[in-house]
Design an enzyme around this catalytic site. Structure first.
Site, PDB file in Angstrom:
ATOM      1  CG  ASP A  34      -1.513   0.806   1.662  1.00 45.11           C
ATOM      2  OD1 ASP A  34      -2.497   1.758  -0.009  1.00 45.11           O
ATOM      3  OD2 ASP A  34      -2.323   1.719   2.127  1.00 45.11           O
ATOM      4  CB  SER A  35       0.343   4.895  -0.202  1.00 46.11           C
ATOM      5  OG  SER A  35      -0.726   4.477   0.391  1.00 46.11           O
ATOM      6  CE1 TYR A  41       3.177   5.498  -2.912  1.00 43.04           C
ATOM      7  CE2 TYR A  41       1.014   3.703  -3.966  1.00 43.04           C
ATOM      8  CZ  TYR A  41       2.576   3.658  -3.770  1.00 43.04           C
ATOM      9  OH  TYR A  41       4.265   3.486  -3.300  1.00 43.04           O
ATOM     10  N   GLY A  42      -2.953   9.701  -3.149  1.00 43.46           N
ATOM     11  CA  GLY A  42      -4.054  10.042  -3.417  1.00 43.46           C
ATOM     12  C   GLY A  42      -3.755  11.917  -4.909  1.00 43.46           C
ATOM     13  CB  CYS A  76      -2.888   0.514  -2.163  1.00 42.60           C
ATOM     14  SG  CYS A  76      -2.945   2.980  -3.132  1.00 42.60           S
ATOM     15  CG  ASN A  77      -9.394   1.096  -2.825  1.00 44.14           C
ATOM     16  OD1 ASN A  77     -10.198   1.056  -3.865  1.00 44.14           O
ATOM     17  ND2 ASN A  77      -9.385   0.956  -1.310  1.00 44.14           N
ATOM     18  CB  THR A  78      -4.446   5.657  -5.045  1.00 48.06           C
ATOM     19  OG1 THR A  78      -5.265   5.663  -3.676  1.00 48.06           O
ATOM     20  CG2 THR A  78      -4.334   6.785  -5.644  1.00 48.06           C
ATOM     21  CD  GLU A 138       0.759   6.348   6.270  1.00 45.97           C
ATOM     22  OE1 GLU A 138       1.607   5.902   6.148  1.00 45.97           O
ATOM     23  OE2 GLU A 138      -0.131   4.921   5.554  1.00 45.97           O
ATOM     24  CB  CYS A 174      -9.253   5.724   0.351  1.00 44.45           C
ATOM     25  SG  CYS A 174      -7.341   5.830   0.739  1.00 44.45           S
ATOM     26  CB  THR A 175      -6.762   0.322   2.180  1.00 47.90           C
ATOM     27  OG1 THR A 175      -5.805   1.209   1.688  1.00 47.90           O
ATOM     28  CG2 THR A 175      -7.232  -0.545   0.827  1.00 47.90           C
ATOM     29  CG  HIS A 176      -4.895   5.331   4.961  1.00 47.03           C
ATOM     30  ND1 HIS A 176      -3.904   4.751   3.106  1.00 47.03           N
ATOM     31  CD2 HIS A 176      -3.466   5.404   5.050  1.00 47.03           C
ATOM     32  CE1 HIS A 176      -2.996   4.864   3.316  1.00 47.03           C
ATOM     33  NE2 HIS A 176      -2.096   4.480   4.161  1.00 47.03           N
TER      34      HIS A 176
HETATM   35  N1  DGL Z   1      -4.926   3.641   1.015  1.00 47.08           N
HETATM   36  C1  DGL Z   1      -4.292   4.051  -0.392  1.00 47.08           C
HETATM   37  C2  DGL Z   1      -6.102   3.723  -1.762  1.00 47.08           C
HETATM   38  O1  DGL Z   1      -6.445   2.882  -1.223  1.00 47.08           O
HETATM   39  C3  DGL Z   1      -3.693   5.600  -1.102  1.00 47.08           C
HETATM   40  C4  DGL Z   1      -4.262   6.458   0.298  1.00 47.08           C
HETATM   41  C5  DGL Z   1      -2.777   7.509  -0.118  1.00 47.08           C
HETATM   42  O2  DGL Z   1      -1.492   7.350  -0.215  1.00 47.08           O
HETATM   43  O3  DGL Z   1      -3.585   8.052  -0.131  1.00 47.08           O
HETATM   44  O4  DGL Z   1      -5.897   4.630  -2.051  1.00 47.08           O
END
Ligand code: DGL
Length: 264
Positions: free
Chosen positions: A11-12, A43-44, A74-76, A152, A184-186
């Protein structure tokens, strides 16, 4: 049966731990390798080229560690790099996208809200997801700036976090959404605050469990998953090892989790 090669997850940052916990509980006998690219999160807000380059480097690192399957938690990164990774590598690659399909099935009012990063919401993959599954349902979207940074840091509570969550959830409710998607996984780490704002009548859906089930299916097709009585475990790497990262990992995973420097 001798020990099986591990499963690689990236993941990011630490958000993918919300997926890892479902993988852990469904596949207790597997050894799981987790890479948090926290040094380059979020990453977004990054360009597609940057995310593709990092995703390739992370996948390559996990392959060097012997991974027999990779989960893009990670979706992104999925939106920008899943196709590329699948073209490049023959091993099973499990990716993820916002749960639009189940949300469309669940809405009574015909309006759903998707919470995700700017990168996911602006991607061609998300546009295709809506084309394929939204039908007549109205899809409201919200890029939740600041949420990833809180997770984070392992900062999951307190008035400032609650206010930041409310700022992004309220517009979706005001627009009439009666189902919310955590894209988003966060974000599952902020679920209790999201649910508190949304109230009991608004289901909040994420895809961690579905991803774990998909991984199980792919492993079964590719020769089998480790039996539950195998000694499973986890190894963690981060591209931003610091005391804050260690404390965040302890808060989001386990007190005793050790983290290594990601050498890429
Ligand atoms: N956790 C990530 C996701 O599922 C990206 C979050 C990020 O780094 O912006 O999209």
């Amino acid at each position: 049966m001798s020990a099986l090669a591990p499963i690689g997850v990236f993941d990011s940052g630490l958000g993918g731990l919300s997926v890892l916990r479902h993988i852990r509980s469904l596949l207790p006998g597997e050894h799981l390798l987790y890479c948090a690219d926290s040094g380059h999160a979020p990453y977004g807000e990054r360009s597609p080229e940057f995310i593709r380059a990092r995703s390739l480097a992370l996948a390559e690192f996990l392959l060097e560690q012997g991974a027999r399957a990779i989960v893009i938690a990670c979706n992104t990164a999925t939106a920008q790099a899943a196709t590329l990774l699948r073209e490049r590598y023959a091993l099973p690659i499990v990716a993820m996208e916002p749960a639009v399909k189940p949300a469309v099935a669940a809405t009574r009012r015909g309006i759903i809200g998707v919470l995700a990063t700017t990168g996911t919401l602006q991607s061609a993959r998300f546009a295709a997801l809506l084309d394929n599954h939204a039908g007549e349902v109205e899809v409201l979207t919200e890029a939740c700036s600041g949420w990833v940074d809180c997770v984070e840091r392992g900062q999951l509570g307190g008035p400032a976090v609650r206010a930041l969550v409310a700022r992004h959830v309220e517009p979706l409710l005001a627009g009439g959404a009666d189902v919310l998607v955590l894209g988003c996984t966060h974000y599952p780490f902020l679920r209790s605050h999201i649910e508190a704002v949304a109230g009991p009548g608004v289901p909040v859906i994420d895809t961690g469990q579905a991803v774990a089930r998909q991984l199980l299916r792919r492993l079964a097709e590719a020769g089998g998953a480790a039996p539950p009585d195998f000694p499973g475990g986890e190894t963690f790497w981060s591209s931003a090892v610091s005391d804050t990262a260690r404390q965040a990992l302890a808060a989001l995973w386990h007190e005793s989790a050790a983290v290594r420097d990601l050498p890429i």
